[in-house]
Scaffold this motif. Structure first.
Motif, mmCIF file in Angstrom:
data_model
loop_
_atom_site.group_PDB
_atom_site.id
_atom_site.type_symbol
_atom_site.label_atom_id
_atom_site.label_comp_id
_atom_site.label_asym_id
_atom_site.label_seq_id
_atom_site.Cartn_x
_atom_site.Cartn_y
_atom_site.Cartn_z
ATOM 1 N N GLN A 1 0.852 -1.322 -0.079
ATOM 2 C CA GLN A 1 -0.090 -0.032 0.194
ATOM 3 C C GLN A 1 0.704 1.083 0.008
ATOM 4 O OE1 GLN A 1 -2.955 -0.510 3.696
ATOM 5 N NE2 GLN A 1 -3.666 -1.652 2.261
ATOM 6 N N ASN A 2 1.799 1.358 0.585
ATOM 7 C CA ASN A 2 2.554 2.211 0.400
ATOM 8 C C ASN A 2 3.696 3.014 -0.480
ATOM 9 O OD1 ASN A 2 4.319 4.491 1.713
ATOM 10 N ND2 ASN A 2 5.937 2.795 3.104
ATOM 11 N N ARG A 3 3.519 1.193 -1.051
ATOM 12 C CA ARG A 3 4.541 1.927 -2.997
ATOM 13 C C ARG A 3 3.761 2.565 -3.755
ATOM 14 N NH1 ARG A 3 7.327 -3.944 -6.235
ATOM 15 N NH2 ARG A 3 8.297 -1.665 -7.815
ATOM 16 N N GLN A 4 2.012 1.794 -3.502
ATOM 17 C CA GLN A 4 1.138 2.358 -4.487
ATOM 18 C C GLN A 4 0.743 3.774 -3.851
ATOM 19 O OE1 GLN A 4 -0.901 0.412 -6.600
ATOM 20 N NE2 GLN A 4 0.701 -1.560 -6.794
ATOM 21 N N TYR A 5 0.908 4.204 -2.660
ATOM 22 C CA TYR A 5 0.501 5.891 -2.462
ATOM 23 C C TYR A 5 1.109 6.626 -3.060
ATOM 24 C CZ TYR A 5 0.256 9.346 0.548
ATOM 25 O OH TYR A 5 0.295 10.816 1.145
ATOM 26 N N ARG A 6 2.901 5.922 -2.860
ATOM 27 C CA ARG A 6 3.803 6.954 -3.452
ATOM 28 C C ARG A 6 3.758 7.114 -5.143
ATOM 29 N NH1 ARG A 6 9.316 4.285 -0.509
ATOM 30 N NH2 ARG A 6 8.883 5.162 2.353
ATOM 31 N N ALA A 7 3.571 5.907 -5.773
ATOM 32 C CA ALA A 7 3.087 5.678 -7.408
ATOM 33 C C ALA A 7 2.069 6.686 -7.596
ATOM 34 C CB ALA A 7 2.788 4.526 -7.813
ATOM 35 N N LEU A 8 1.238 6.711 -6.700
ATOM 36 C CA LEU A 8 -0.366 7.519 -7.145
ATOM 37 C C LEU A 8 0.190 9.135 -6.715
ATOM 38 C CD1 LEU A 8 -3.293 7.703 -7.685
ATOM 39 C CD2 LEU A 8 -3.729 6.706 -5.049
ATOM 40 N N ALA B 1 3.347 10.542 -7.233
ATOM 41 C CA ALA B 1 4.027 10.992 -7.841
ATOM 42 C C ALA B 1 2.948 11.141 -9.123
ATOM 43 C CB ALA B 1 5.123 9.830 -7.950
ATOM 44 N N ASP B 2 2.359 10.222 -9.182
ATOM 45 C CA ASP B 2 1.397 10.852 -10.720
ATOM 46 C C ASP B 2 1.112 11.859 -10.564
ATOM 47 O OD1 ASP B 2 0.085 10.572 -12.824
ATOM 48 O OD2 ASP B 2 -1.125 8.586 -13.114
ATOM 49 N N LEU B 3 -0.276 12.114 -9.268
ATOM 50 C CA LEU B 3 -0.870 13.198 -8.909
ATOM 51 C C LEU B 3 0.473 14.335 -9.035
ATOM 52 C CD1 LEU B 3 -3.323 12.093 -6.397
ATOM 53 C CD2 LEU B 3 -3.623 12.167 -8.814
ATOM 54 N N GLN B 4 0.971 14.460 -8.305
ATOM 55 C CA GLN B 4 2.107 15.734 -8.259
ATOM 56 C C GLN B 4 2.493 15.650 -10.363
ATOM 57 O OE1 GLN B 4 3.283 17.619 -5.839
ATOM 58 N NE2 GLN B 4 4.255 19.269 -6.811
ATOM 59 N N ARG B 5 2.648 14.660 -11.165
ATOM 60 C CA ARG B 5 2.847 15.268 -11.968
ATOM 61 C C ARG B 5 1.935 15.928 -12.961
ATOM 62 N NH1 ARG B 5 5.238 10.436 -12.872
ATOM 63 N NH2 ARG B 5 2.652 9.674 -14.219
ATOM 64 N N GLN B 6 0.706 15.386 -12.780
ATOM 65 C CA GLN B 6 -0.500 16.065 -13.743
ATOM 66 C C GLN B 6 -0.823 17.389 -12.697
ATOM 67 O OE1 GLN B 6 -3.886 12.979 -12.448
ATOM 68 N NE2 GLN B 6 -3.184 11.183 -13.638
ATOM 69 N N HIS B 7 -0.672 17.789 -11.532
ATOM 70 C CA HIS B 7 -0.794 19.097 -11.225
ATOM 71 C C HIS B 7 0.791 19.818 -11.476
ATOM 72 C CE1 HIS B 7 -0.921 21.829 -8.824
ATOM 73 N NE2 HIS B 7 -0.149 22.028 -8.111
ATOM 74 N N GLU B 8 1.371 19.702 -12.233
ATOM 75 C CA GLU B 8 2.668 20.398 -12.673
ATOM 76 C C GLU B 8 2.041 20.759 -14.242
ATOM 77 O OE1 GLU B 8 5.932 18.552 -12.489
ATOM 78 O OE2 GLU B 8 6.482 18.870 -10.055
ATOM 79 N N GLN B 9 1.153 19.570 -14.743
ATOM 80 C CA GLN B 9 0.929 19.686 -16.155
ATOM 81 C C GLN B 9 -0.345 20.212 -16.164
ATOM 82 O OE1 GLN B 9 0.538 15.839 -17.252
ATOM 83 N NE2 GLN B 9 2.516 15.290 -17.990
#
Length: 418
Positions: free
Chosen positions: A58-65, A67-75
């Motif tokens: 769960q911690n790994r999935q949370y980190r990937a999610l 990072a994805d949210l952070q990238r989408q936020h930057e875009q």
């Protein structure tokens, strides 16, 4: 003294069995009591491992999610910035366009006011003022019609000019210019009744005549005429006809077959000999003896001279020179009749076209628009006299001031009015 045996009596088999069972049960209970905590510990360890693995996943999935949210936020932030910049550019363009529209609207309002003022001034000049401006326009149109008739003989353009003048008079609705309108209507009727000449059709026939002059066969064969234009003698056509008309009968045999073959060979030889002898002599009736003495070079120059005459006739048609037209086509008709072989279809067609064009009159008596010009001059004189009379009014004798308005005399009807 008696010995007393204090030892316990020996156990019997019946008494020994319960004791062993009890011992076994006590041993099993002891093992059970000792194995329970171990199993619980093992279960706890396994549960801890499973929970730790799940927590790690769960911690790994949370980190990937994340990072994805952070990238989408930057875009999204970058897209918002670009959109904001484009919106700023669009806003500036809209503001510039709005400023231009305002400027154009102001210019349009200014132009509209000027047009209204000019329209009002023109209406005052044409309706309640002098008729000289209207007469000048009509005079200009009628003069154009006169020039079209005098210079180029163009009846269609003259009719268009007079129709424009007629329409302008109808729009003005001046009863005083009724005589002028009647004169223009009469000139229009005379122009419409004129029989016009179809210049394109005549020019096309001259072009056809020029082509036939260059290809039709002369009395003396030359290199310019095609071989197909020469007339073939009628003798070769008679031989197949005679052969086809021979009755079909039974084939002879014996000496009759030999005699028939000899007779047929003799007839064929005689036909070929007569055809060759006929080709050596050609009897013709020629009015001009010099027509048979031309060389190929002279024949070529003769054709070029006739083509130049055709071009001269075409120019005379465009310039309405009737005498030149008749002279050139007369020369062409005589030359074709004397020097060309009339047995050819092209020669006969060329002679027919030349004679028809010679008989076509290109000079037509065109009417003039002198009546309209005279009516315009009369109306202009009447309008000028009316204006002079209006401008030459005298104030009353009651001692009025010089700045007082002058009483104008009533308008005088034009001399040409009906």
């Amino acid at each position: 003294m008696t010995d007393t045996d204090h030892s316990s009596p020996a156990p019997t088999p019946e008494s020994a069995t319960p004791a062993s069972a009890l011992a076994t049960a006590q041993a099993g209970a002891g093992r059970t009591r000792s194995g329970g905590p171990v199993l619980a510990v093992v279960l706890l360890v396994l549960l801890a491992l499973v929970l730790g693995g799940a927590l790690y996943y769960q911690n790994r999935q949370y980190r990937a999610l994340r990072a994805d949210l952070q990238r989408q936020h930057e875009q999204s932030v970058q897209l918002v910035q670009e959109t904001r910049a484009q919106a700023g550019q669009a806003l500036s363009l809209v503001q510039e366009q709005a400023a231009r529209i305002e400027d154009l609207r102001g210019a349009l309002d200014t132009t509209s006011s000027q047009v209204q003022e000019l329209d009002q001034a023109l209406r005052m000049m044409t309706d309640s003022g002098s008729d000289l401006l209207l007469l000048n326009d009509i005079d200009h149109l009628v003069t154009i019609a006169q020039q079209q008739l005098a210079l180029g003989g163009n009846v269609a353009n003259a009719i268009i000019s007079l129709e424009a003048a007629q329409a302008q008079l109808a729009r003005a609705n001046r009863p005083g210019l009724a005589a002028l309108q009647q004169s223009i209507n009469g000139d229009l009727d005379r122009l419409r009744a004129v029989a016009t000449i179809d210049l394109p059709a005549l020019s096309a026939r001259i072009d056809r005549l020029s082509d036939l002059i260059g290809t039709a066969p002369l009395l003396v064969p030359d290199t310019a005429a095609p071989a197909a234009g020469q007339v073939a003698p009628a003798a070769p056509a008679q031989a197949p006809a005679a052969a086809s008309q021979a009755p079909a009968g039974p084939a002879p045999e014996g000496w009759r077959a030999v005699a028939a073959g000899a007779w047929q060979w003799t007839r064929d030889a005689a036909g070929m000999l007569s055809q060759d002898l006929r080709g050596l002599f050609d009897v013709r009736r020629v009015d001009d003896a010099a027509a048979l003495l031309m060389s190929p070079d002279q024949a070529l120059r003769f054709r070029e001279v006739l083509k130049q005459r055709a071009v001269t006739a075409q120019l005379a048609l465009m310039m309405r020179q009737s005498r030149i037209w008749q002279a050139e086509l007369g020369q062409l008709s005589r030359a074709i009749d004397q020097r060309y072989d009339m047995r050819a279809e092209s020669s006969r067609e060329a002679l027919k076209i030349a004679r028809e064009l010679h008989d076509t009159a290109i000079e037509v008596a065109l009417p003039t628009v002198d009546n309209s010009l005279a009516a315009i001059a009369a109306a202009r004189d009447a309008a000028a006299a009316e204006e002079d009379e209006q401008d030459g009014g005298v104030p009353d004798d009651s001692g009025q001031d010089d700045d007082a308005p002058v009483t104008q005399s009533p308008a005088v009807a034009p001399a040409g009015a009906v």
